[in-house]
Write a protein that holds these residues in place. Structure first.
Motif, mmCIF file in Angstrom:
data_model
loop_
_atom_site.group_PDB
_atom_site.id
_atom_site.type_symbol
_atom_site.label_atom_id
_atom_site.label_comp_id
_atom_site.label_asym_id
_atom_site.label_seq_id
_atom_site.Cartn_x
_atom_site.Cartn_y
_atom_site.Cartn_z
ATOM 1 N N GLU A 103 0.896 -1.389 -0.128
ATOM 2 C CA GLU A 103 -0.119 0.126 -0.139
ATOM 3 C C GLU A 103 0.902 1.320 -0.153
ATOM 4 O OE1 GLU A 103 -2.494 2.870 -0.103
ATOM 5 O OE2 GLU A 103 -3.196 0.968 -0.617
ATOM 6 N N PHE A 104 0.423 2.352 -0.776
ATOM 7 C CA PHE A 104 1.192 3.586 -1.131
ATOM 8 C C PHE A 104 1.038 4.331 0.202
ATOM 9 C CE2 PHE A 104 1.869 7.660 -2.618
ATOM 10 C CZ PHE A 104 3.212 7.585 -3.327
ATOM 11 N N LEU A 105 0.000 4.274 0.665
ATOM 12 C CA LEU A 105 -0.452 5.518 1.801
ATOM 13 C C LEU A 105 -0.501 4.926 3.094
ATOM 14 C CD1 LEU A 105 -2.971 7.492 -0.273
ATOM 15 C CD2 LEU A 105 -0.863 8.363 -0.045
ATOM 16 N N THR A 106 -0.182 5.428 4.018
ATOM 17 C CA THR A 106 0.065 5.167 5.422
ATOM 18 C C THR A 106 -1.390 4.933 6.145
ATOM 19 O OG1 THR A 106 2.225 6.111 5.862
ATOM 20 C CG2 THR A 106 0.770 5.646 7.747
ATOM 21 N N LYS A 107 -1.934 5.822 5.638
ATOM 22 C CA LYS A 107 -3.633 6.134 6.118
ATOM 23 C C LYS A 107 -4.215 4.945 5.661
ATOM 24 C CE LYS A 107 -7.889 8.755 5.550
ATOM 25 N NZ LYS A 107 -8.414 10.078 4.949
ATOM 26 N N GLY A 130 4.628 2.012 1.526
ATOM 27 C CA GLY A 130 5.404 2.850 0.813
ATOM 28 C C GLY A 130 5.281 2.409 -1.060
ATOM 29 N N PRO A 131 6.108 3.027 -1.805
ATOM 30 C CA PRO A 131 5.767 2.840 -3.245
ATOM 31 C C PRO A 131 6.082 1.290 -3.719
ATOM 32 C CG PRO A 131 7.080 4.673 -3.102
ATOM 33 C CD PRO A 131 7.088 4.155 -1.531
ATOM 34 N N ALA A 132 5.181 0.621 -4.399
ATOM 35 C CA ALA A 132 5.204 -0.643 -4.346
ATOM 36 C C ALA A 132 6.356 -1.163 -5.050
ATOM 37 C CB ALA A 132 3.845 -1.087 -5.183
ATOM 38 N N LEU A 133 6.997 -0.370 -6.123
ATOM 39 C CA LEU A 133 8.144 -0.818 -6.838
ATOM 40 C C LEU A 133 9.358 -0.864 -5.941
ATOM 41 C CD1 LEU A 133 7.899 1.172 -10.134
ATOM 42 C CD2 LEU A 133 7.460 -1.373 -9.927
ATOM 43 N N ALA A 138 12.639 -4.729 -2.709
ATOM 44 C CA ALA A 138 13.030 -5.139 -1.422
ATOM 45 C C ALA A 138 12.719 -6.685 -1.115
ATOM 46 C CB ALA A 138 12.451 -4.313 -0.241
ATOM 47 N N LEU A 139 11.596 -7.169 -1.522
ATOM 48 C CA LEU A 139 11.207 -8.631 -1.415
ATOM 49 C C LEU A 139 12.319 -9.348 -2.015
ATOM 50 C CD1 LEU A 139 7.360 -8.365 -1.655
ATOM 51 C CD2 LEU A 139 8.552 -9.016 0.538
ATOM 52 N N TYR A 140 12.663 -9.031 -3.266
ATOM 53 C CA TYR A 140 13.584 -9.629 -4.239
ATOM 54 C C TYR A 140 14.897 -9.766 -3.467
ATOM 55 C CZ TYR A 140 15.863 -11.310 -8.439
ATOM 56 O OH TYR A 140 16.510 -11.884 -9.395
ATOM 57 N N SER A 141 15.391 -8.527 -2.916
ATOM 58 C CA SER A 141 16.511 -8.502 -2.403
ATOM 59 C C SER A 141 16.675 -9.297 -1.024
ATOM 60 C CB SER A 141 16.835 -6.851 -1.871
ATOM 61 O OG SER A 141 17.179 -6.280 -3.076
ATOM 62 N N ASN A 161 5.495 -3.160 -14.953
ATOM 63 C CA ASN A 161 6.366 -2.989 -14.232
ATOM 64 C C ASN A 161 6.236 -4.303 -13.080
ATOM 65 O OD1 ASN A 161 8.501 -1.412 -15.350
ATOM 66 N ND2 ASN A 161 7.210 0.460 -14.142
ATOM 67 N N TYR A 162 4.732 -3.928 -12.710
ATOM 68 C CA TYR A 162 4.070 -5.016 -11.551
ATOM 69 C C TYR A 162 4.118 -6.657 -12.278
ATOM 70 C CZ TYR A 162 2.729 -0.902 -9.248
ATOM 71 O OH TYR A 162 2.802 0.434 -8.647
ATOM 72 N N LEU A 163 4.037 -6.731 -13.486
ATOM 73 C CA LEU A 163 3.905 -7.905 -14.215
ATOM 74 C C LEU A 163 5.507 -8.794 -14.125
ATOM 75 C CD1 LEU A 163 1.394 -7.451 -17.040
ATOM 76 C CD2 LEU A 163 1.261 -9.082 -15.255
ATOM 77 N N ASP A 164 6.260 -7.845 -14.594
ATOM 78 C CA ASP A 164 7.661 -8.065 -14.491
ATOM 79 C C ASP A 164 7.969 -8.575 -13.136
ATOM 80 O OD1 ASP A 164 10.336 -8.167 -15.816
ATOM 81 O OD2 ASP A 164 10.864 -7.053 -14.272
ATOM 82 N N TRP A 165 7.780 -7.964 -12.321
ATOM 83 C CA TRP A 165 7.996 -8.336 -10.670
ATOM 84 C C TRP A 165 7.145 -9.621 -10.223
ATOM 85 C CZ3 TRP A 165 12.079 -7.520 -8.182
ATOM 86 C CH2 TRP A 165 12.895 -6.510 -8.438
#
Length: 235
Positions: A103-107, A130-133, A138-141, A161-165
């Motif tokens: 999710e991008f937004l904390t709220k 945070g930004p999903a990308l 980070a998950l990959y790392s 980009n999301y499909l690539d991930w």
């Protein structure tokens, strides 16, 4: 390509036909039966002034069934909002299954966590903010265990980009669902929505050409207007 807040990539105004909505409501009440936890998630989004862009109940139930039919134990969701779709999918997970949602937004994340907890699924769902990308990288790392099921429903400009991930974080056999794949016909008339249509079209072209993806697209109508979703399997 920059990642935007969900509100910045909202579609033009949908104009669903009354018959579509009436049928959707009938199917929801007769077949789908969303429980109190799911109803709470929708109401909380309304109360918080979130855009009404969560999946419909019949689509949420489909996600749950796809999780179950695929035998998924690890689910990745890109785009949380108030947690409505996350709750549906988590309900389809077996004991020990986990869902990670970006999710991008904390709220929004705080509201989603509260809804997940109220639904009794806190032990199955993790919300990362945070930004999903950035989260996906980070998950990959981190060497995160491969996901069995990926649901993409975020800013359309980053769909490819999301499909690539999804491929990189998945495995052969991973199921991928991409929401909003028709967008009121903007896929054949990009002038309808010049912000979102290019990203949707690019993702569809990728789905049809990537050697590791086998996919189809289903058109839908209902309270969200004329739309659809792509269903793919990683080869």
């Amino acid at each position: 390509m920059p990642e935007h807040k969900p509100s910045e990539s909202e579609p033009f105004e949908h104009k669903p036909q009354r018959g579509w909505v009436a049928v959707e409501e009938f199917l929801t009440q007769t077949v789908v039966h969303p429980d109190a936890g799911l109803q709470r998630a929708v109401q909380s989004a309304t109360d918080a002034g979130m855009p009404p862009i969560e999946v419909t109940p019949n689509a949420g139930k489909l996600l749950k069934l796809l999780v179950q039919l695929s035998g998924a134990r690890r689910v990745l969701e890109i785009g949380t909002l108030a947690g409505f779709s996350a709750i549906w999918m988590a309900q389809g997970l077996p004991d020990g299954g986990r869902l990670l949602t970006c999710e991008f937004l904390t709220k929004h994340a705080e509201i989603a966590r509260a809804n997940v907890a109220a639904a009794g699924l806190e032990d199955k769902v993790e919300v990362r903010v945070g930004p999903a990308l950035d989260t996906l990288a980070a998950l990959y790392s981190e060497g995160h265990e491969s996901f069995d099921f990926v649901f993409i429903d975020a800013d359309k400009e980053n769909n490819s980009n999301y499909l690539d991930w999804a491929i990189r974080l998945g495995r052969p056999g991973t199921t991928v669902v991409l929401d909003n794949a028709v967008w009121e016909g903007a896929v054949v008339d990009p002038s309808i929505d010049r912000i979102n249509a290019p990203g949707i079209i690019g993702a569809l072209e990728l789905l049809g050409s990537h050697p590791q993806l086998d996919a189809t697209v289903i058109q839908t109508v209902g309270s969200k207007g004329w739309d659809g979703f792509a269903l793919a399997r990683v080869r």
